[in-house]
Design a protein around this motif. Structure first.
Motif, PDB file in Angstrom:
ATOM      1  N   ASN A   7      29.305 -54.581  39.690  1.00  0.00           N
ATOM      2  CA  ASN A   7      28.242 -55.255  38.939  1.00  0.00           C
ATOM      3  C   ASN A   7      26.873 -54.858  39.476  1.00  0.00           C
ATOM      4  N   PHE A   8      26.743 -54.842  40.786  1.00  0.00           N
ATOM      5  CA  PHE A   8      25.471 -54.467  41.410  1.00  0.00           C
ATOM      6  C   PHE A   8      25.153 -52.997  41.148  1.00  0.00           C
ATOM      7  N   ILE A   9      26.127 -52.133  41.349  1.00  0.00           N
ATOM      8  CA  ILE A   9      25.906 -50.694  41.177  1.00  0.00           C
ATOM      9  C   ILE A   9      25.528 -50.359  39.737  1.00  0.00           C
ATOM     10  N   LYS A  10      26.158 -51.025  38.799  1.00  0.00           N
ATOM     11  CA  LYS A  10      25.865 -50.788  37.382  1.00  0.00           C
ATOM     12  C   LYS A  10      24.450 -51.240  37.019  1.00  0.00           C
ATOM     13  N   THR A  11      23.962 -52.282  37.682  1.00  0.00           N
ATOM     14  CA  THR A  11      22.678 -52.883  37.326  1.00  0.00           C
ATOM     15  C   THR A  11      21.497 -52.252  38.044  1.00  0.00           C
ATOM     16  N   VAL A  12      21.678 -51.892  39.309  1.00  0.00           N
ATOM     17  CA  VAL A  12      20.561 -51.487  40.164  1.00  0.00           C
ATOM     18  C   VAL A  12      20.525 -49.971  40.338  1.00  0.00           C
ATOM     19  N   LYS A  13      19.413 -49.378  39.936  1.00  0.00           N
ATOM     20  CA  LYS A  13      19.193 -47.935  40.102  1.00  0.00           C
ATOM     21  C   LYS A  13      18.135 -47.729  41.187  1.00  0.00           C
ATOM     22  N   LEU A  14      18.605 -47.543  42.401  1.00  0.00           N
ATOM     23  CA  LEU A  14      17.673 -47.358  43.503  1.00  0.00           C
ATOM     24  C   LEU A  14      17.103 -45.942  43.502  1.00  0.00           C
ATOM     25  N   GLU A  15      15.883 -45.838  43.994  1.00  0.00           N
ATOM     26  CA  GLU A  15      15.201 -44.558  44.070  1.00  0.00           C
ATOM     27  C   GLU A  15      14.751 -44.304  45.503  1.00  0.00           C
ATOM     28  N   ALA A  16      14.387 -43.061  45.772  1.00  0.00           N
ATOM     29  CA  ALA A  16      13.836 -42.740  47.086  1.00  0.00           C
ATOM     30  C   ALA A  16      12.601 -43.594  47.338  1.00  0.00           C
ATOM     31  N   GLY A  17      12.518 -44.168  48.531  1.00  0.00           N
ATOM     32  CA  GLY A  17      11.406 -45.043  48.864  1.00  0.00           C
ATOM     33  C   GLY A  17      11.712 -46.517  48.698  1.00  0.00           C
ATOM     34  N   ASP A  18      12.829 -46.825  48.035  1.00  0.00           N
ATOM     35  CA  ASP A  18      13.244 -48.228  47.914  1.00  0.00           C
ATOM     36  C   ASP A  18      13.939 -48.678  49.194  1.00  0.00           C
ATOM     37  N   LEU A  19      13.903 -49.978  49.437  1.00  0.00           N
ATOM     38  CA  LEU A  19      14.646 -50.543  50.557  1.00  0.00           C
ATOM     39  C   LEU A  19      16.141 -50.497  50.271  1.00  0.00           C
ATOM     40  N   PRO A  20      16.988 -50.518  51.298  1.00  0.00           N
ATOM     41  CA  PRO A  20      18.441 -50.494  51.078  1.00  0.00           C
ATOM     42  C   PRO A  20      18.913 -51.711  50.283  1.00  0.00           C
ATOM     43  N   PRO A  21      20.055 -51.590  49.623  1.00  0.00           N
ATOM     44  CA  PRO A  21      20.618 -52.738  48.896  1.00  0.00           C
ATOM     45  C   PRO A  21      20.954 -53.873  49.867  1.00  0.00           C
ATOM     46  N   VAL A  22      20.928 -55.093  49.354  1.00  0.00           N
ATOM     47  CA  VAL A  22      21.138 -56.270  50.197  1.00  0.00           C
ATOM     48  C   VAL A  22      22.311 -57.089  49.676  1.00  0.00           C
ATOM     49  N   LEU A  23      23.164 -57.523  50.594  1.00  0.00           N
ATOM     50  CA  LEU A  23      24.247 -58.455  50.275  1.00  0.00           C
ATOM     51  C   LEU A  23      23.867 -59.831  50.819  1.00  0.00           C
ATOM     52  N   ASP A  24      23.801 -60.805  49.927  1.00  0.00           N
ATOM     53  CA  ASP A  24      23.422 -62.183  50.268  1.00  0.00           C
ATOM     54  C   ASP A  24      24.683 -63.043  50.279  1.00  0.00           C
ATOM     55  N   ILE A  25      25.080 -63.529  51.467  1.00  0.00           N
ATOM     56  CA  ILE A  25      26.254 -64.389  51.585  1.00  0.00           C
ATOM     57  C   ILE A  25      25.835 -65.724  52.206  1.00  0.00           C
ATOM     58  N   GLU A  26      26.051 -66.786  51.460  1.00  0.00           N
ATOM     59  CA  GLU A  26      25.656 -68.125  51.910  1.00  0.00           C
ATOM     60  C   GLU A  26      26.763 -69.164  51.733  1.00  0.00           C
ATOM     61  N   GLU A  27      27.648 -68.944  50.762  1.00  0.00           N
ATOM     62  CA  GLU A  27      28.643 -69.958  50.406  1.00  0.00           C
ATOM     63  C   GLU A  27      29.917 -69.824  51.228  1.00  0.00           C
TER      64      GLU A  27
END
Length: 287
Positions: free
Chosen positions: A163-183
């Protein structure tokens, strides 16, 4: 012979006995009431601000919200001034509504915003409704940007990564992807959850060819994740007023959820990066 007049005996009557008992009872009540009232008065005086808050919150909700934000603004400003060698950023989601990005320049009109994280996806299928608009606007403002996924422990981790990979198109200069775990997981063990987290992190790292950032609360990370995930770049949330500086292993510290930023209605999360702008740029996806 005249009989002497005998004085009437002065035996204590029933009425006098009752009066004495009543006096003793009243004294006992006052001996309890006076200290209790004194304690109540001292408590009310010491906590007058909180009592005032409770008194008006049902009738003047907007006033309470403004006062709360003002209290947090003071603390946030003092904290950032003490750490003026650090750089600051925010993170946003659909909960911030429509954002006037032309105005989003500083925190409290004083501290430059150098980076912005945006929520992109949640769970297996959900997408943040403001993600694409926010993501595009941040690039147009030449701010460092990063996207994060809100992990739902009771959903399949591989599907969440897709789901994340399909939605987010990172480019050079962007920060790394983040995994948010709280639950906490409801239908699996914590060990099973950690397997899922590792799967998400590996799938996303393979796709973007950069190691993700891990976000969590301070206690959650310390209790469940530190042993196996300490080698990731860490973004830790801790809003405790008594915490005055980030711990050594916190790369990012989310120190408040009550920040004030022109262009954003309502409170927003504030983050401190433990480094300078060159360190942060070195963390980004290579050009």
């Amino acid at each position: 012979m005249i009989k002497p007049i005998m004085a009437k005996s002065s035996k204590p009557g029933k009425k006098k006995v009752q009066t004495d008992k009543q006096i003793q009872k009243n004294l006992l009540l006052w001996s309890i009431a006076i200290p209790a009232l004194l304690v109540l008065f001292i408590f009310a005086w010491q906590h007058r601000a909180g009592i005032s808050y409770l008194f008006v919150k049902w009738f003047e909700k907007d006033k309470v919200e403004r006062e709360d934000l003002s209290k947090y603004d003071i603390r946030n400003k003092e904290l950032m001034r003490r750490h003026d060698d650090k750089i600051y950023g925010i993170d946003v989601s659909q909960y911030q509504g429509e954002i006037s990005w032309d105005e989003v320049l500083t925190i409290q009109e004083e501290f430059p915003i150098d980076y912005i994280f945006v929520r992109a996806t949640m769970g297996e299928k959900a997408k943040d409704t403001k993600y694409h608009k926010n993501w595009k606007a941040i690039k147009e403002k030449n701010k460092l940007r990063g996207a994060y996924h809100y992990f739902r422990p009771n959903e399949n981790s591989a599907k969440q990564a897709r789901n994340f990979i399909k939605t987010v198109k990172l480019e050079a200069g962007d920060l790394p992807p983040v995994l948010d775990i709280e639950e906490m997981p409801r239908n699996q063990s914590m060990d099973s959850l950690k397997v899922g987290l590792k799967r998400w992190l590996l799938l996303v790292e393979e796709h973007y060819e950069v190691k993700p950032i891990l976000y969590s609360g301070d206690k959650y990370f310390a209790d469940f994740l530190e042993k196996e995930f300490a080698d990731y770049t860490l973004w830790i949330a801790n809003y405790n007023f008594w915490i005055e500086k980030p711990k050594k292993h916190w790369n990012f510290w989310q120190f408040s959820e009550k920040g004030t930023v022109r262009g954003i209605k309502g409170p927003v999360d504030l983050n401190m990066f433990s480094g300078d702008i060159e360190d942060l740029e070195a963390l980004c996806i290579a050009l």
